[in-house]
Design a protein around this motif. Structure first.
Motif, PDB file in Angstrom:
ATOM      1  N   UNK A 159       0.846  -1.200   0.000  1.00  0.00           N
ATOM      2  CA  UNK A 159       0.000   0.000   0.000  1.00  0.00           C
ATOM      3  C   UNK A 159       0.880   1.248   0.000  1.00  0.00           C
ATOM      4  N   UNK A 160       1.915   1.250   0.839  1.00  0.00           N
ATOM      5  CA  UNK A 160       2.817   2.401   0.875  1.00  0.00           C
ATOM      6  C   UNK A 160       3.587   2.547  -0.438  1.00  0.00           C
ATOM      7  N   UNK A 161       3.979   1.433  -1.041  1.00  0.00           N
ATOM      8  CA  UNK A 161       4.691   1.489  -2.313  1.00  0.00           C
ATOM      9  C   UNK A 161       3.814   2.082  -3.414  1.00  0.00           C
ATOM     10  N   UNK A 162       2.542   1.689  -3.443  1.00  0.00           N
ATOM     11  CA  UNK A 162       1.613   2.272  -4.420  1.00  0.00           C
ATOM     12  C   UNK A 162       1.468   3.779  -4.198  1.00  0.00           C
ATOM     13  N   UNK A 203      -4.815   4.160   6.127  1.00  0.00           N
ATOM     14  CA  UNK A 203      -5.038   2.758   5.784  1.00  0.00           C
ATOM     15  C   UNK A 203      -3.775   1.939   6.044  1.00  0.00           C
ATOM     16  N   UNK A 204      -2.629   2.429   5.606  1.00  0.00           N
ATOM     17  CA  UNK A 204      -1.374   1.689   5.777  1.00  0.00           C
ATOM     18  C   UNK A 204      -1.013   1.544   7.252  1.00  0.00           C
ATOM     19  N   UNK A 248      -0.650  -1.840   9.408  1.00  0.00           N
ATOM     20  CA  UNK A 248       0.544  -2.129  10.198  1.00  0.00           C
ATOM     21  C   UNK A 248       0.161  -2.447  11.640  1.00  0.00           C
ATOM     22  N   UNK A 249      -0.790  -1.700  12.179  1.00  0.00           N
ATOM     23  CA  UNK A 249      -1.247  -1.927  13.548  1.00  0.00           C
ATOM     24  C   UNK A 249      -1.922  -3.294  13.671  1.00  0.00           C
ATOM     25  N   UNK A 250      -2.718  -3.664  12.670  1.00  0.00           N
ATOM     26  CA  UNK A 250      -3.370  -4.978  12.704  1.00  0.00           C
ATOM     27  C   UNK A 250      -2.349  -6.107  12.651  1.00  0.00           C
ATOM     28  N   UNK A 251      -1.313  -5.971  11.820  1.00  0.00           N
ATOM     29  CA  UNK A 251      -0.289  -7.016  11.785  1.00  0.00           C
ATOM     30  C   UNK A 251       0.460  -7.057  13.112  1.00  0.00           C
ATOM     31  N   UNK A 252       0.651  -5.903  13.731  1.00  0.00           N
ATOM     32  CA  UNK A 252       1.302  -5.861  15.046  1.00  0.00           C
ATOM     33  C   UNK A 252       0.452  -6.578  16.088  1.00  0.00           C
ATOM     34  N   UNK A 296      -3.239  11.382   3.116  1.00  0.00           N
ATOM     35  CA  UNK A 296      -3.669  11.103   4.485  1.00  0.00           C
ATOM     36  C   UNK A 296      -4.568   9.874   4.561  1.00  0.00           C
ATOM     37  N   UNK A 297      -5.482   9.719   3.616  1.00  0.00           N
ATOM     38  CA  UNK A 297      -6.372   8.554   3.679  1.00  0.00           C
ATOM     39  C   UNK A 297      -5.597   7.261   3.445  1.00  0.00           C
ATOM     40  N   UNK A 298      -4.679   7.241   2.488  1.00  0.00           N
ATOM     41  CA  UNK A 298      -3.910   6.020   2.241  1.00  0.00           C
ATOM     42  C   UNK A 298      -2.919   5.770   3.380  1.00  0.00           C
TER      43      UNK A 298
END
Length: 193
Positions: free
Chosen positions: A47-50, A77-78, A82-86, A72-74
């Motif tokens: 997502x960050x790369x896009x 989301x990113x 990241x928080x969910x994977x954490x 800001x919206x993307x």
């Protein structure tokens, strides 16, 4: 009349600031997940790369409001991903804790190190105490004594192989030896009185 009406903020400058922040977030995600990348760890990176690609190609050409809203919206989301994977990594570690591991009790038969009596009766723990090893270093040395490889120790203790190597190297230094055989000989022999 607005207070800062004389300051003109240009889209390319804001675009570069967002790019810097996005690349920092990507570096953080790579550092946090290294060396055990899983599929879900790559989603925030993609997502960050896009977003980085969009900023490099179209970002500086769009008006300031659209640039800020998209970034800001993307970014939200990113960061949320990241928080969910954490959170998921925390759940995995707690759900497969050391006490739940079927191999762990058999592999590490040390008494509770926090409650070692003043006069230890175990020569292994006595030697570890004399060399001022930490609890984790004692665990690593104990598993090395049982013939485990660094990779197996890393899996049992839920740490990376480089961390196992670091604990082993620290144990070598504290014991005053430079190889595993000498380390195990020093810790497993009965100390002279």
């Amino acid at each position: 009349m607005r207070a800062f009406a004389f300051v003109k903020i240009q889209s390319p400058v804001v675009c570069w600031l967002f790019l810097l922040f996005e690349l920092t977030l990507m570096g953080y995600q790579l550092f946090r997940c290294y060396p055990t990348f899983q599929r879900k760890d790559w989603v925030p990176l993609l997502v960050l790369l896009l977003l980085v690609v969009w900023n490099c190609t179209l970002g500086s050409m769009t008006d300031l409001h659209r640039l800020v809203i998209v970034n800001l919206s993307v970014l939200l989301l990113a960061v949320g991903l990241m928080y969910l994977t954490f959170l998921n990594k925390g759940d995995e570690h707690s759900s497969r804790g050391l006490s739940d591991s079927p191999d762990f009790p058999e592999a590490l038969e040390l008494p509770d190190v926090a409650n070692i009596p003043e006069e230890p009766t175990d020569p292994f723990l006595d030697n570890c105490r004399k060399c001022l090893l930490t609890v984790r270093e004692i665990e690593v040395v104990s598993l090395l004594a049982k013939g485990k490889t660094y990779k197996e120790i890393a899996e049992l203790l839920h740490i990376s192989t480089s961390t196992v190597d670091s604990h082993a190297q620290n144990s070598y230094k504290k014991a005053g030896v430079n190889n595993k055989t000498a380390l195990l000989h020093k810790f497993l022999t009965v100390p002279e009185k």
